[in-house]
Design an enzyme around this catalytic site. Structure first.
Site, mmCIF file in Angstrom:
data_model
loop_
_atom_site.group_PDB
_atom_site.id
_atom_site.type_symbol
_atom_site.label_atom_id
_atom_site.label_comp_id
_atom_site.label_asym_id
_atom_site.label_seq_id
_atom_site.Cartn_x
_atom_site.Cartn_y
_atom_site.Cartn_z
ATOM 1 N N LYS A 160 0.860 -1.194 0.000
ATOM 2 C CA LYS A 160 0.000 0.000 0.000
ATOM 3 C C LYS A 160 0.890 1.235 0.000
ATOM 4 C CE LYS A 160 -4.394 1.099 0.101
ATOM 5 N NZ LYS A 160 -5.534 0.321 -0.443
ATOM 6 N N ASP A 179 -6.866 4.260 -4.834
ATOM 7 C CA ASP A 179 -7.601 4.120 -3.568
ATOM 8 C C ASP A 179 -8.236 5.498 -3.368
ATOM 9 O OD1 ASP A 179 -7.894 2.148 -1.115
ATOM 10 O OD2 ASP A 179 -7.546 4.094 -0.207
ATOM 11 N N VAL A 196 -16.103 3.431 -5.228
ATOM 12 C CA VAL A 196 -16.713 2.194 -4.741
ATOM 13 C C VAL A 196 -18.231 2.362 -4.600
ATOM 14 C CG1 VAL A 196 -16.688 0.470 -2.898
ATOM 15 C CG2 VAL A 196 -14.569 1.603 -3.554
HETATM 16 P P1 NDP Z 1 -12.805 7.751 -3.549
HETATM 17 O O1 NDP Z 1 -11.735 8.746 -3.372
HETATM 18 O O2 NDP Z 1 -13.333 7.533 -4.921
HETATM 19 O O3 NDP Z 1 -13.999 8.032 -2.556
HETATM 20 C C1 NDP Z 1 -13.780 7.993 -1.155
HETATM 21 C C2 NDP Z 1 -15.022 8.348 -0.440
HETATM 22 O O4 NDP Z 1 -14.850 8.364 0.973
HETATM 23 C C3 NDP Z 1 -15.436 9.731 -0.767
HETATM 24 O O5 NDP Z 1 -16.804 9.794 -0.654
HETATM 25 C C4 NDP Z 1 -14.652 10.469 0.300
HETATM 26 O O6 NDP Z 1 -14.981 11.762 0.465
HETATM 27 C C5 NDP Z 1 -14.978 9.695 1.496
HETATM 28 N N1 NDP Z 1 -14.008 9.931 2.548
HETATM 29 C C6 NDP Z 1 -12.663 9.809 2.501
HETATM 30 N N2 NDP Z 1 -12.106 10.073 3.686
HETATM 31 C C7 NDP Z 1 -13.100 10.411 4.494
HETATM 32 C C8 NDP Z 1 -13.163 10.787 5.851
HETATM 33 N N3 NDP Z 1 -12.056 10.882 6.602
HETATM 34 N N4 NDP Z 1 -14.395 11.026 6.374
HETATM 35 C C9 NDP Z 1 -15.513 10.904 5.629
HETATM 36 N N5 NDP Z 1 -15.508 10.534 4.334
HETATM 37 C C10 NDP Z 1 -14.335 10.303 3.783
HETATM 38 O O7 NDP Z 1 -12.264 6.401 -2.954
HETATM 39 P P2 NDP Z 1 -12.772 4.943 -3.182
HETATM 40 O O8 NDP Z 1 -14.228 4.913 -3.476
HETATM 41 O O9 NDP Z 1 -11.816 4.332 -4.129
HETATM 42 O O10 NDP Z 1 -12.507 4.297 -1.751
HETATM 43 C C11 NDP Z 1 -13.519 4.178 -0.733
HETATM 44 C C12 NDP Z 1 -13.156 3.055 0.217
HETATM 45 O O11 NDP Z 1 -13.059 1.825 -0.519
HETATM 46 C C13 NDP Z 1 -11.813 3.209 0.940
HETATM 47 O O12 NDP Z 1 -11.901 2.614 2.217
HETATM 48 C C14 NDP Z 1 -10.867 2.379 0.061
HETATM 49 O O13 NDP Z 1 -9.745 1.946 0.791
HETATM 50 C C15 NDP Z 1 -11.799 1.235 -0.305
HETATM 51 N N6 NDP Z 1 -11.431 0.459 -1.465
HETATM 52 C C16 NDP Z 1 -11.222 1.029 -2.682
HETATM 53 C C17 NDP Z 1 -10.899 0.230 -3.766
HETATM 54 C C18 NDP Z 1 -10.727 0.785 -5.131
HETATM 55 O O14 NDP Z 1 -10.466 -0.009 -6.034
HETATM 56 N N7 NDP Z 1 -10.861 2.075 -5.356
HETATM 57 C C19 NDP Z 1 -10.757 -1.210 -3.637
HETATM 58 C C20 NDP Z 1 -11.080 -1.717 -2.332
HETATM 59 C C21 NDP Z 1 -11.380 -0.889 -1.297
HETATM 60 P P3 NDP Z 1 -13.774 12.789 0.340
HETATM 61 O O15 NDP Z 1 -12.699 12.222 -0.542
HETATM 62 O O16 NDP Z 1 -14.497 13.887 -0.262
HETATM 63 O O17 NDP Z 1 -13.257 12.985 1.724
HETATM 64 O O1 2IT Z 2 -7.966 -1.507 -1.100
HETATM 65 C C1 2IT Z 2 -7.847 -2.012 -2.235
HETATM 66 O O2 2IT Z 2 -7.971 -3.225 -2.423
HETATM 67 C C2 2IT Z 2 -7.570 -1.114 -3.354
HETATM 68 N N1 2IT Z 2 -7.513 0.082 -3.158
HETATM 69 C C3 2IT Z 2 -7.316 -1.677 -4.729
HETATM 70 C C4 2IT Z 2 -5.895 -2.141 -4.856
HETATM 71 C C5 2IT Z 2 -5.468 -2.563 -6.239
HETATM 72 O O3 2IT Z 2 -4.269 -2.858 -6.364
HETATM 73 O O4 2IT Z 2 -6.268 -2.605 -7.170
#
Ligand code: NDP
Ligand code: 2IT
Length: 445
Positions: free
Chosen positions: A124, A164, A239
């Site tokens: 990560k 992420d 997500v």
């Molecule tokens: P994005 O940046 O696309 O969206 C993140 C979301 O979470 C936004 O709505 C963001 O709002 C909100 N957020 C972030 N930090 C905070 C905080 N401290 N308090 C409240 N809201 C918050 O990210 P993803 O959709 O990619 O990721 C969302 C989750 O899914 C994370 O936990 C990530 O680790 C997990 N994930 C993502 C994967 C991927 O492929 N993208 C794969 C597996 C898991 P804002 O940014 O405006 O703060």
């Molecule tokens: O938390 C996760 O699994 C991710 N942000 C995706 C990682 C990846 O290598 O696609």
């Protein structure tokens, strides 16, 4: 193994790393029986070795903003474990990023990647850079400066980062461009690439789609489906967007989205144009969901609250870690929620998970539920190696199969005597065994 003593010693070594310690404790609690049954793991020091990253890189990321001021952020890459394949895991750009958060995410990634059935180790990285309010040009300059350091540590057979929080297709593009220039190679060194330059179809949707495929399997254990179910989703990012699409396609009704400013409730259901509007919200770099209620006036904006107070059948936390606490969990249970599936990484606090388990409702932890994102990253790596692109249908079918297989692994290792499926235990044991056995085979290194 004396868990309390072990955790105390670990805390002394890594004081204040609360998220990391939380993630380690959860995994070790699940492994108690496995460790008793397999004394060879203790002899080989597997636990002591698996909880420490192989190495951590930190570096300075200087860049110039649009006003000509010099800004400095910190960059990180954690290479946690490569027993079953190259280090693999996302990059997070968010002001809250620190070593503890990235270590928890890297640690979880080891087991998640193991569950996917694909050959990927855990890693990560990221930065405390805040994309909020930044121009495209600023984001490009930051990404280029970040890659100017990171490129030495990564490679398509060594360590393959992806997106992420705060890192989507645009950021991957800028970082890939810089990597390509420095390495003079066009390889699959990052995943989440654009489809015209080595990316995979379905990767943007994959985490959300995968989460819903997994939740569908969970519901099926109770003879239920998404048809007609009311679904609360948090977050409005990548997500949440993918999950909202798939829930709607399967006949469910998504009634909430959320951001750091509060949540939106839409009794008519968030589908079609409303889901597409999430992309605009995200691209605006404003960090708020309130504008959703201007665009769609029937939706109600609730300031400063989480969506867990809303009545729903299924809850999909898709925002960030520790966003659903004990009181939220009690609310969900009281309101008749039957299934909580974590699209985000570790969104439920340990106390919340306890409430779900005590009430025997379906609870799927992030490392199983959201593994569809990294799985499709793995499928992108396969396509890059073969120099071929699979059609969307093929990628989606492979993703679906992987999610079904992860669910089966959880059932196999997590079913308790009374028939209740403890998905936390199942995912941790299944993910651990593959990596631990690989480490045994490879000696003390
Ligand atoms: P994005 O940046 O696309 O969206 C993140 C979301 O979470 C936004 O709505 C963001 O709002 C909100 N957020 C972030 N930090 C905070 C905080 N401290 N308090 C409240 N809201 C918050 O990210 P993803 O959709 O990619 O990721 C969302 C989750 O899914 C994370 O936990 C990530 O680790 C997990 N994930 C993502 C994967 C991927 O492929 N993208 C794969 C597996 C898991 P804002 O940014 O405006 O703060
Ligand atoms: O938390 C996760 O699994 C991710 N942000 C995706 C990682 C990846 O290598 O696609």
């Amino acid at each position: 193994m004396d868990l309390e003593k072990f955790m105390n010693d670990l805390e002394k070594k890594h004081p204040g790393e609360v998220e990391y310690l939380q993630a380690v404790r959860e995994v070790l609690e699940s492994l108690e029986e496995v460790l008793l049954e397999n004394p060879q793991f203790e002899t080989a020091g597997i636990i002591k070795r698996i909880i420490e990253p192989d190495r951590i890189f930190t570096f300075k990321v200087p860049w110039v903003d649009d006003d000509g001021n010099v800004q400095v952020n910190i960059g990180y890459r954690i290479q946690f474990n490569n027993a079953i394949g190259p280090y693999k895991g996302g990059l997070r750009f968010h002001p809250s990023v620190n070593l503890s958060i990235l270590k928890f995410l890297g640690f979880e990634q080891i087991f998640k990647n193991s569950l996917t059935t694909l050959p990927m180790g855990g890693g990560k990285g990221g930065s405390d850079f805040d994309p909020k309010g930044k121009s495209n040009a600023e984001i490009m300059r930051f990404c280029q400066s970040f890659m100017l350091e990171l490129w030495r540590f990564i490679g398509s057979e060594t360590d393959v980062p992806a997106g992420d929080i705060g890192v989507g297709g645009r950021e991957i593009g800028y970082m890939f461009g810089m990597y390509k220039k420095l390495a003079r190679e066009h390889t699959g060194v990052l995943t989440g690439k654009g489809v015209n330059w080595g990316g995979s179809l379905i990767r943007p949707e994959a985490t959300g789609f995968g989460a819903v495929y997994f939740a569908k399997e969970m519901l099926a254990t109770k003879g239920e489906t998404f048809e007609g179910k009311t679904v609360a989703i948090s977050g409005f990012g990548n997500v949440a967007w993918g999950a909202a699409q798939k829930v709607t396609e399967l006949g469910g009704k998504v009634v909430t989205l959320s951001g750091p400013d509060g949540y939106v409730y839409d009794a008519e259901g968030i589908s079609g144009d409303k889901i597409e509007f999430m992309l605009e919200l995200r691209a605006s770099n404003q960090d708020i969901v309130k504008p959703f209620s201007y665009e769609f006036p029937n939706a109600q904006f609730v300031q400063g609250k989480h969506p867990w107070e809303v009545k729903c059948d299924v809850a999909l936390p898709c925002a960030t870690q520790n966003e659903l606490n004990k009181a939220d969990a009690e609310n969900l249970v009281k309101n008749g929620c039957m299934c909580v599936a974590e699209g985000a990484n570790m969104p439920s606090t340990p106390e919340a998970v306890e409430v779900f388990h005590e009430n025997k409702i379906l609870f799927g932890p992030g490392k199983a539920v959201n593994a569809g994102g990294v799985s499709t990253s793995g499928l992108e790596m396969s396509q890059n190696s073969m120099k071929l692109n699979w059609p969307a249908k093929e990628v989606d079918e492979r993703l679906h199969h992987i999610m079904i297989s992860i669910h089966e692994q959880c059932v196999l290792h997590g079913t308790e005597d009374d028939g209740y499926i403890n998905y936390v235990k199942g995912a941790n044991i299944a993910g651990f065994l593959k990596v631990a056995n690989a480490m045994m085979d490879q000696g003390v290194i």
